[in-house]
Motif scaffolding. Structure first.
Motif, PDB file in Angstrom:
ATOM      1  N   GLY A  41      18.019  64.993  35.200  1.00  0.00           N
ATOM      2  CA  GLY A  41      17.400  64.670  34.088  1.00  0.00           C
ATOM      3  C   GLY A  41      16.503  65.826  33.691  1.00  0.00           C
ATOM      4  O   GLY A  41      16.493  66.097  32.226  1.00  0.00           O
ATOM      5  N   ASN A  42      15.980  66.537  34.454  1.00  0.00           N
ATOM      6  CA  ASN A  42      14.959  67.282  34.005  1.00  0.00           C
ATOM      7  C   ASN A  42      15.626  68.680  33.275  1.00  0.00           C
ATOM      8  O   ASN A  42      15.358  69.308  32.361  1.00  0.00           O
ATOM      9  N   THR A  43      16.712  69.024  33.837  1.00  0.00           N
ATOM     10  CA  THR A  43      17.671  69.977  33.316  1.00  0.00           C
ATOM     11  C   THR A  43      18.057  69.628  32.007  1.00  0.00           C
ATOM     12  O   THR A  43      18.241  70.552  31.036  1.00  0.00           O
ATOM     13  N   ILE A  44      18.686  68.476  31.589  1.00  0.00           N
ATOM     14  CA  ILE A  44      19.331  67.956  30.315  1.00  0.00           C
ATOM     15  C   ILE A  44      18.115  68.021  29.294  1.00  0.00           C
ATOM     16  O   ILE A  44      18.421  68.081  27.983  1.00  0.00           O
ATOM     17  N   SER A  45      16.935  67.817  29.807  1.00  0.00           N
ATOM     18  CA  SER A  45      15.856  67.922  28.561  1.00  0.00           C
ATOM     19  C   SER A  45      15.607  69.079  28.026  1.00  0.00           C
ATOM     20  O   SER A  45      15.464  69.106  26.719  1.00  0.00           O
ATOM     21  N   THR A  46      15.985  70.244  28.407  1.00  0.00           N
ATOM     22  CA  THR A  46      15.844  71.428  27.515  1.00  0.00           C
ATOM     23  C   THR A  46      16.753  71.777  26.426  1.00  0.00           C
ATOM     24  O   THR A  46      16.224  71.906  25.246  1.00  0.00           O
ATOM     25  N   PRO A  47      18.230  71.252  26.809  1.00  0.00           N
ATOM     26  CA  PRO A  47      18.897  71.255  25.581  1.00  0.00           C
ATOM     27  C   PRO A  47      18.560  70.317  24.842  1.00  0.00           C
ATOM     28  O   PRO A  47      18.857  70.543  23.216  1.00  0.00           O
ATOM     29  N   LEU A  48      18.177  69.213  25.206  1.00  0.00           N
ATOM     30  CA  LEU A  48      17.910  68.077  24.138  1.00  0.00           C
ATOM     31  C   LEU A  48      16.617  68.529  23.300  1.00  0.00           C
ATOM     32  O   LEU A  48      16.636  68.229  21.910  1.00  0.00           O
ATOM     33  N   ASN A  49      15.649  69.033  23.785  1.00  0.00           N
ATOM     34  CA  ASN A  49      14.487  69.326  22.864  1.00  0.00           C
ATOM     35  C   ASN A  49      14.837  70.638  21.831  1.00  0.00           C
ATOM     36  O   ASN A  49      14.241  70.495  20.926  1.00  0.00           O
ATOM     37  N   ALA A  50      15.683  71.431  22.204  1.00  0.00           N
ATOM     38  CA  ALA A  50      16.160  72.426  21.515  1.00  0.00           C
ATOM     39  C   ALA A  50      17.286  71.743  20.206  1.00  0.00           C
ATOM     40  O   ALA A  50      16.704  72.027  18.977  1.00  0.00           O
ATOM     41  N   LEU A  51      17.822  70.673  20.684  1.00  0.00           N
ATOM     42  CA  LEU A  51      18.693  69.800  19.402  1.00  0.00           C
ATOM     43  C   LEU A  51      17.552  69.154  18.667  1.00  0.00           C
ATOM     44  O   LEU A  51      17.722  69.140  17.326  1.00  0.00           O
ATOM     45  N   LEU A  52      16.556  68.593  19.182  1.00  0.00           N
ATOM     46  CA  LEU A  52      15.550  68.237  18.385  1.00  0.00           C
ATOM     47  C   LEU A  52      14.837  68.789  17.495  1.00  0.00           C
ATOM     48  O   LEU A  52      14.539  68.764  16.324  1.00  0.00           O
ATOM     49  N   LYS A  53      14.382  70.042  18.024  1.00  0.00           N
ATOM     50  CA  LYS A  53      13.971  71.323  17.063  1.00  0.00           C
ATOM     51  C   LYS A  53      14.790  71.674  16.127  1.00  0.00           C
ATOM     52  O   LYS A  53      14.161  72.075  14.899  1.00  0.00           O
ATOM     53  N   LYS A  54      15.954  71.666  16.054  1.00  0.00           N
ATOM     54  CA  LYS A  54      17.027  72.174  15.275  1.00  0.00           C
ATOM     55  C   LYS A  54      17.356  71.234  14.236  1.00  0.00           C
ATOM     56  O   LYS A  54      18.026  71.345  13.325  1.00  0.00           O
TER      57      LYS A  54
END
Length: 67
Positions: A41-54
């Motif tokens: 779950g921690n690993t998937i958070s990074t790309p999700l945060n990038a998608l949120l920012k974009k």
């Protein structure tokens, strides 16, 4: 907010979320996305945060299935 171009992994993640919503009627949890990607779950958070920012996805904080 103007949407930025997505890299290949981000596009795959957005496609997975869309497909999951179509099949299940709600968005996946972080745990479900991590399981599909074969990561924790921690690993998937990074790309999700990038998608949120974009601006590619939105999420309601502290609510499951809110992507």
């Amino acid at each position: 907010m103007q949407k930025c171009a997505l890299n290949q992994m981000q596009a795959i993640t957005v496609a997975f979320i869309g497909s999951y919503i179509t099949q299940n009627g709600h968005s996946p949890t972080i745990t479900e996305m991590a399981k599909d990607a074969n990561v924790d779950g921690n690993t998937i958070s990074t790309p999700l945060n990038a998608l949120l920012k974009k601006g590619a996805i939105t999420k309601v904080p502290s609510i499951a299935h809110s992507i």
